[in-house]
Design a protein around this motif. Structure first.
Motif, PDB file in Angstrom:
ATOM      1  N   LEU A 174       0.827  -1.203   0.000  1.00 14.46           N
ATOM      2  CA  LEU A 174       0.000   0.000   0.000  1.00 14.46           C
ATOM      3  C   LEU A 174       0.860   1.252   0.000  1.00 14.46           C
ATOM      4  CD1 LEU A 174      -2.833  -1.013   2.517  1.00 14.46           C
ATOM      5  CD2 LEU A 174      -3.039  -0.730   0.041  1.00 14.46           C
ATOM      6  N   LEU A 175       1.934   1.239   0.770  1.00 14.39           N
ATOM      7  CA  LEU A 175       2.827   2.382   0.809  1.00 14.39           C
ATOM      8  C   LEU A 175       3.518   2.586  -0.530  1.00 14.39           C
ATOM      9  CD1 LEU A 175       4.435   1.949   4.348  1.00 14.39           C
ATOM     10  CD2 LEU A 175       2.945   3.815   3.614  1.00 14.39           C
ATOM     11  N   SER A 176       3.896   1.459  -1.175  1.00 15.67           N
ATOM     12  CA  SER A 176       4.546   1.545  -2.486  1.00 15.67           C
ATOM     13  C   SER A 176       3.588   2.123  -3.511  1.00 15.67           C
ATOM     14  CB  SER A 176       5.023   0.155  -2.932  1.00 15.67           C
ATOM     15  OG  SER A 176       5.964  -0.352  -2.014  1.00 15.67           O
ATOM     16  N   LYS A 177       2.337   1.658  -3.475  1.00 12.71           N
ATOM     17  CA  LYS A 177       1.329   2.162  -4.405  1.00 12.71           C
ATOM     18  C   LYS A 177       1.093   3.647  -4.201  1.00 12.71           C
ATOM     19  CE  LYS A 177      -3.328   1.211  -6.095  1.00 12.71           C
ATOM     20  NZ  LYS A 177      -4.534   0.363  -5.934  1.00 12.71           N
ATOM     21  N   SER A 178       1.046   4.067  -2.907  1.00 12.73           N
ATOM     22  CA  SER A 178       0.831   5.471  -2.595  1.00 12.73           C
ATOM     23  C   SER A 178       2.005   6.317  -3.072  1.00 12.73           C
ATOM     24  CB  SER A 178       0.645   5.636  -1.085  1.00 12.73           C
ATOM     25  OG  SER A 178       0.529   6.986  -0.746  1.00 12.73           O
ATOM     26  N   ALA A 179       3.216   5.786  -2.910  1.00 14.32           N
ATOM     27  CA  ALA A 179       4.402   6.525  -3.337  1.00 14.32           C
ATOM     28  C   ALA A 179       4.416   6.715  -4.838  1.00 14.32           C
ATOM     29  CB  ALA A 179       5.664   5.794  -2.888  1.00 14.32           C
ATOM     30  N   LEU A 180       4.024   5.661  -5.570  1.00  9.19           N
ATOM     31  CA  LEU A 180       3.975   5.769  -7.020  1.00  9.19           C
ATOM     32  C   LEU A 180       2.926   6.786  -7.460  1.00  9.19           C
ATOM     33  CD1 LEU A 180       4.309   2.028  -8.073  1.00  9.19           C
ATOM     34  CD2 LEU A 180       5.990   3.848  -8.444  1.00  9.19           C
ATOM     35  N   ALA A 181       1.787   6.784  -6.762  1.00 10.60           N
ATOM     36  CA  ALA A 181       0.710   7.706  -7.122  1.00 10.60           C
ATOM     37  C   ALA A 181       1.124   9.150  -6.892  1.00 10.60           C
ATOM     38  CB  ALA A 181      -0.545   7.385  -6.318  1.00 10.60           C
ATOM     39  N   ASN A 182       2.044   9.379  -5.899  1.00 13.77           N
ATOM     40  CA  ASN A 182       2.466  10.734  -5.569  1.00 13.77           C
ATOM     41  C   ASN A 182       3.750  11.139  -6.286  1.00 13.77           C
ATOM     42  OD1 ASN A 182       0.318  11.204  -3.803  1.00 13.77           O
ATOM     43  ND2 ASN A 182       1.366  10.188  -2.114  1.00 13.77           N
ATOM     44  N   GLU A 183       4.253  10.304  -7.166  1.00 10.61           N
ATOM     45  CA  GLU A 183       5.502  10.601  -7.852  1.00 10.61           C
ATOM     46  C   GLU A 183       5.305  11.721  -8.864  1.00 10.61           C
ATOM     47  OE1 GLU A 183       8.910   8.350 -10.545  1.00 10.61           O
ATOM     48  OE2 GLU A 183       7.086   7.300  -9.942  1.00 10.61           O
ATOM     49  N   ASP A 184       6.221  12.675  -8.844  1.00 14.06           N
ATOM     50  CA  ASP A 184       6.186  13.768  -9.820  1.00 14.06           C
ATOM     51  C   ASP A 184       7.106  13.394 -10.977  1.00 14.06           C
ATOM     52  OD1 ASP A 184       4.723  16.131  -8.369  1.00 14.06           O
ATOM     53  OD2 ASP A 184       6.058  15.236  -6.879  1.00 14.06           O
ATOM     54  N   LYS A 185       6.577  13.473 -12.205  1.00 13.23           N
ATOM     55  CA  LYS A 185       7.401  13.100 -13.349  1.00 13.23           C
ATOM     56  C   LYS A 185       6.835  13.692 -14.632  1.00 13.23           C
ATOM     57  CE  LYS A 185       5.079   8.608 -13.835  1.00 13.23           C
ATOM     58  NZ  LYS A 185       5.288   7.136 -13.853  1.00 13.23           N
ATOM     59  N   VAL A 213       3.536  18.627 -23.532  1.00 11.37           N
ATOM     60  CA  VAL A 213       4.087  17.857 -22.416  1.00 11.37           C
ATOM     61  C   VAL A 213       2.962  17.254 -21.580  1.00 11.37           C
ATOM     62  CG1 VAL A 213       4.231  19.904 -20.946  1.00 11.37           C
ATOM     63  CG2 VAL A 213       5.681  17.944 -20.450  1.00 11.37           C
ATOM     64  N   GLU A 214       3.185  16.025 -21.144  1.00 10.71           N
ATOM     65  CA  GLU A 214       2.268  15.361 -20.214  1.00 10.71           C
ATOM     66  C   GLU A 214       3.011  15.136 -18.909  1.00 10.71           C
ATOM     67  OE1 GLU A 214      -0.581  11.363 -19.730  1.00 10.71           O
ATOM     68  OE2 GLU A 214       0.654  11.638 -21.529  1.00 10.71           O
ATOM     69  N   VAL A 215       2.428  15.600 -17.800  1.00 11.20           N
ATOM     70  CA  VAL A 215       3.101  15.512 -16.509  1.00 11.20           C
ATOM     71  C   VAL A 215       2.202  14.853 -15.466  1.00 11.20           C
ATOM     72  CG1 VAL A 215       4.510  17.542 -16.952  1.00 11.20           C
ATOM     73  CG2 VAL A 215       2.315  17.809 -15.808  1.00 11.20           C
ATOM     74  N   GLN A 216       2.860  14.284 -14.470  1.00 15.84           N
ATOM     75  CA  GLN A 216       2.164  13.773 -13.284  1.00 15.84           C
ATOM     76  C   GLN A 216       2.740  14.510 -12.087  1.00 15.84           C
ATOM     77  OE1 GLN A 216       1.519   9.410 -12.637  1.00 15.84           O
ATOM     78  NE2 GLN A 216       2.751   9.739 -10.801  1.00 15.84           N
ATOM     79  N   VAL A 217       1.888  15.201 -11.330  1.00 19.98           N
ATOM     80  CA  VAL A 217       2.342  15.963 -10.173  1.00 19.98           C
ATOM     81  C   VAL A 217       1.469  15.646  -8.966  1.00 19.98           C
ATOM     82  CG1 VAL A 217       3.350  17.845 -11.512  1.00 19.98           C
ATOM     83  CG2 VAL A 217       0.934  17.958 -10.878  1.00 19.98           C
ATOM     84  N   SER A 218       2.102  15.682  -7.789  1.00 24.97           N
ATOM     85  CA  SER A 218       1.381  15.416  -6.543  1.00 24.97           C
ATOM     86  C   SER A 218       0.846  16.700  -5.915  1.00 24.97           C
ATOM     87  CB  SER A 218       2.309  14.706  -5.552  1.00 24.97           C
ATOM     88  OG  SER A 218       3.468  15.490  -5.319  1.00 24.97           O
ATOM     89  N   LYS A 219       1.413  17.838  -6.350  1.00 27.29           N
ATOM     90  CA  LYS A 219       0.986  19.151  -5.871  1.00 27.29           C
ATOM     91  C   LYS A 219       1.424  20.181  -6.917  1.00 27.29           C
ATOM     92  CE  LYS A 219       3.396  18.758  -2.101  1.00 27.29           C
ATOM     93  NZ  LYS A 219       4.042  19.072  -0.794  1.00 27.29           N
ATOM     94  N   THR A 220       1.175  21.453  -6.674  1.00 16.71           N
ATOM     95  CA  THR A 220       1.564  22.488  -7.621  1.00 16.71           C
ATOM     96  C   THR A 220       3.076  22.493  -7.832  1.00 16.71           C
ATOM     97  OG1 THR A 220      -0.317  23.882  -7.010  1.00 16.71           O
ATOM     98  CG2 THR A 220       1.530  24.963  -8.114  1.00 16.71           C
ATOM     99  N   ARG A 221       3.500  22.473  -9.100  1.00 23.75           N
ATOM    100  CA  ARG A 221       4.924  22.450  -9.445  1.00 23.75           C
ATOM    101  C   ARG A 221       5.225  23.506 -10.509  1.00 23.75           C
ATOM    102  NH1 ARG A 221       6.941  19.780  -5.172  1.00 23.75           N
ATOM    103  NH2 ARG A 221       6.279  17.575  -5.066  1.00 23.75           N
ATOM    104  N   GLU A 222       6.516  23.769 -10.698  1.00 24.42           N
ATOM    105  CA  GLU A 222       6.982  24.627 -11.773  1.00 24.42           C
ATOM    106  C   GLU A 222       7.561  23.756 -12.876  1.00 24.42           C
ATOM    107  OE1 GLU A 222       6.463  27.778 -11.794  1.00 24.42           O
ATOM    108  OE2 GLU A 222       6.111  28.287  -9.696  1.00 24.42           O
TER     109      GLU A 222
END
Length: 244
Positions: A16-27, A47-56
């Motif tokens: 579960l922790l691994s899944k959560s970490a992957l879901a929150n990965e910024d890339k 560009v297509e991005v995955q972010v866990s919060k607001t990023r630059e």
């Protein structure tokens, strides 16, 4: 037994922790730029991005002749998704370039980056604009006619015609009895670029008697219906479906 349960609990927790970490990965999932542009055209970044919060999202365009950065820009990304934007550059010179992108925390830059750069190459040609691909071909020609050899009852089918044209034309489609060449119907489609026409058909036995037929297809100018090139035909048999 207690030891086994504890072990299972630890494994589940780790998963579960691994899944959560992957879901929150910024890339940066994907970066697309034009392969070639003219020196008066503007680079476009997709560009297509995955972010866990607001990023630059930082973008830099680097001239590979001297490794000079000719443009820097950044976009604030509030959620994961696909984005595209222009990167205008003054006095863009012909040559080879590279587009670099990376993610950083809000209001942060290179030193605090949270992803390594994703890079794509770009060529600026020694001409103002890239030539646009023509929608026309070098000759007028019906390339292919596709239709079933047998049509049974009121089944739904489609007549497909692929064609080449040198300028806007009319595409003619006629339905003939292949025994006596009596015409049962005719269609005319204005076509403005090389491509394909798809004609859906159903309930043919409601409109035409069971018999052997042929589609005859050709191209003409807009001014008259004289065939410009060789006619293409497609024979088929129409059969009435017998009641059980």
């Amino acid at each position: 037994m207690k030891l086994l349960k504890s072990f299972v609990f630890v494994i589940v927790a780790v998963l579960l922790l691994s899944k959560s970490a992957l879901a929150n990965e910024d890339k940066i999932i994907e970066l697309v730029v034009q392969d070639k542009i003219g020196f008066e055209e503007v680079p476009v970044v997709q560009v297509e991005v995955q972010v866990s919060k607001t990023r630059e999202l930082h973008v830099a365009v680097v001239n590979l002749n001297g490794w000079k950065t000719v443009k820097k820009t950044q976009k604030r990304i509030k959620q994961s998704g696909k984005f595209h934007f222009e990167v205008p550059i003054d006095n863009l010179e012909p040559g080879k370039y590279r587009v670099d992108t990376y993610l950083a925390p809000r209001r942060k830059g290179w030193a605090d980056r949270i992803t390594e750069p994703t890079r794509r190459n770009l060529v600026v040609m020694n001409q103002a604009t890239t030539p646009k691909k023509s929608v026309f071909s070098k000759e007028d020609k019906v390339r292919k006619v596709t239709f079933p050899k047998t049509v049974v009852g009121n089944e739904s089918i489609a007549l497909k015609v692929k064609y080449d044209i040198t300028e806007p034309r009319d595409l003619h489609i006629k339905l003939l009895d292949s025994g006596n060449w009596k015409e049962f119907g005719a269609l005319k489609f204005p076509v403005n670029k090389t491509g394909e026409v798809n004609v859906p058909l159903s309930n043919m036995t409601d409109d035409f008697p069971a018999s052997k037929y042929a589609w005859v297809v050709y191209l003409s100018t807009k001014e008259n219906s004289v065939p410009l090139s060789k006619k293409q035909g497609k024979h088929f048999e129409l059969i009435v479906k017998e009641s059980p």
